[in-house]
Design a protein around this motif. Sequence first.
Motif, PDB file in Angstrom:
ATOM      1  N   PRO A   1       3.141  -1.002  14.528  1.00  0.00           N
ATOM      2  CA  PRO A   1       3.724  -0.767  12.771  1.00  0.00           C
ATOM      3  C   PRO A   1       2.057  -1.149  12.134  1.00  0.00           C
ATOM      4  CG  PRO A   1       3.658  -2.932  14.351  1.00  0.00           C
ATOM      5  CD  PRO A   1       2.991  -1.913  14.736  1.00  0.00           C
ATOM      6  N   ARG A   2       0.894  -0.991  12.335  1.00  0.00           N
ATOM      7  CA  ARG A   2      -0.308  -1.323  11.017  1.00  0.00           C
ATOM      8  C   ARG A   2      -0.200  -0.492  10.529  1.00  0.00           C
ATOM      9  NH1 ARG A   2      -4.478  -5.055  14.617  1.00  0.00           N
ATOM     10  NH2 ARG A   2      -3.014  -6.762  14.915  1.00  0.00           N
ATOM     11  N   VAL A   3      -0.522  -0.589   8.956  1.00  0.00           N
ATOM     12  CA  VAL A   3      -0.830  -0.206   7.655  1.00  0.00           C
ATOM     13  C   VAL A   3      -1.933  -0.965   7.226  1.00  0.00           C
ATOM     14  CG1 VAL A   3      -0.184   1.024   5.925  1.00  0.00           C
ATOM     15  CG2 VAL A   3       1.852   0.707   7.816  1.00  0.00           C
ATOM     16  N   TRP A   4      -2.890   0.297   7.217  1.00  0.00           N
ATOM     17  CA  TRP A   4      -4.013  -0.352   6.733  1.00  0.00           C
ATOM     18  C   TRP A   4      -4.238   0.388   5.125  1.00  0.00           C
ATOM     19  CZ3 TRP A   4      -7.844  -3.940   7.974  1.00  0.00           C
ATOM     20  CH2 TRP A   4      -7.322  -4.181   9.521  1.00  0.00           C
ATOM     21  N   LEU A   5      -4.388  -0.348   4.390  1.00  0.00           N
ATOM     22  CA  LEU A   5      -4.483   0.224   2.665  1.00  0.00           C
ATOM     23  C   LEU A   5      -5.688  -0.613   1.507  1.00  0.00           C
ATOM     24  CD1 LEU A   5      -3.126   1.144   0.492  1.00  0.00           C
ATOM     25  CD2 LEU A   5      -1.949  -1.360  -0.466  1.00  0.00           C
ATOM     26  N   TRP A   6      -6.467   0.626   1.634  1.00  0.00           N
ATOM     27  CA  TRP A   6      -7.477   0.308   0.613  1.00  0.00           C
ATOM     28  C   TRP A   6      -7.505   0.811  -1.055  1.00  0.00           C
ATOM     29  CZ3 TRP A   6     -11.032   3.284  -2.607  1.00  0.00           C
ATOM     30  CH2 TRP A   6     -12.110   2.415  -3.198  1.00  0.00           C
ATOM     31  N   THR A   7      -7.439   0.011  -2.078  1.00  0.00           N
ATOM     32  CA  THR A   7      -7.029   0.261  -3.277  1.00  0.00           C
ATOM     33  C   THR A   7      -8.698  -0.407  -4.158  1.00  0.00           C
ATOM     34  OG1 THR A   7      -6.313  -1.846  -4.190  1.00  0.00           O
ATOM     35  CG2 THR A   7      -4.191   0.181  -2.937  1.00  0.00           C
ATOM     36  N   SER A   8      -9.500   0.882  -5.170  1.00  0.00           N
ATOM     37  CA  SER A   8     -10.002   0.362  -5.704  1.00  0.00           C
ATOM     38  C   SER A   8     -10.127  -0.143  -6.729  1.00  0.00           C
ATOM     39  CB  SER A   8     -10.812   1.165  -6.796  1.00  0.00           C
ATOM     40  OG  SER A   8      -9.863   2.291  -7.673  1.00  0.00           O
TER      41      SER A   8
END
Length: 281
Positions: free
Chosen positions: A57-64
């Motif tokens: 179920p992992r979700v990796w999120l990157w935002t500037s």
Amino acid sequence: MATNFERISGNDDIFNNKEYVSDSLIFNAIESARNDEEYSIFSDHKNVIIMTSPKGPRVWLWTSSAIKDDTNKLIDISRFIRDQKIKGAEIYLKQDVSGNFSDLYALTTLEINYTVKDEFSLAVYTYNNEPVEGADNKEPDKGEKIIRIDKDNENDVKLLKDFYTKLKDEFRWHEKFDRKINEYLNAELYALVKDGEIIADAVIGGGTDDYMRIKSVAVLADKRRCGFGYKICSYAVNRIKDRSLTPVLYTHIGNVSAVALWSKVGFRMKDKLYLLKIENN
């Protein structure tokens, strides 16, 4: 106007974003998955990377930082993740957007009856290459040896299975024991062996052009606080440094004993990750 997130490849221009490159040690899970077709990576091609895994179920999120205070963009991200319908999603994101994002996610998920189950932080540690007082590079004592586990060696495989059998209750590996053993056998794994059994081990791999991760360190419960963790960690660090890379690892901020070990070996906190767990009602 709602943001359009499209599935991308590992060659998308967003991976050239200077801010992403400087931050990529935190998100080496995304780096490691860029050329793995089993993972789904989505982006607006500018400021956002969202990765979902078929293995959990992992979700990796990157935002500037350009969108940290952009409420509409954060809502769009929240709704996109929500619409993936990932049961029991575990969302990893940068600490500096966690407050805004967790509040917004809680609001948008009311539409489909989700709740925030848990929230906590992970610390990102990097090796600082500075001498640590009282922490010498000790070699194994007489009767001890450090080996690299060979998946094609029956004795090595047996040693590893025996080692993790003693730890599977603590690690809650009952249903995934065989899968984790196979995962580690296919990784770069070093084990400290004494009197014919593994006392401690370290798994390394994954990362970026500058960093490599120590993915796991384990020590038998009755052998802890005897220096074995320090020896195997130091050995793993040296194998990463042999490649002219900087070692990096994650640990729960509240794990006092682990933090003490990493500090003794020579790691210092670099940044924090935030984990948001979502529960389906």
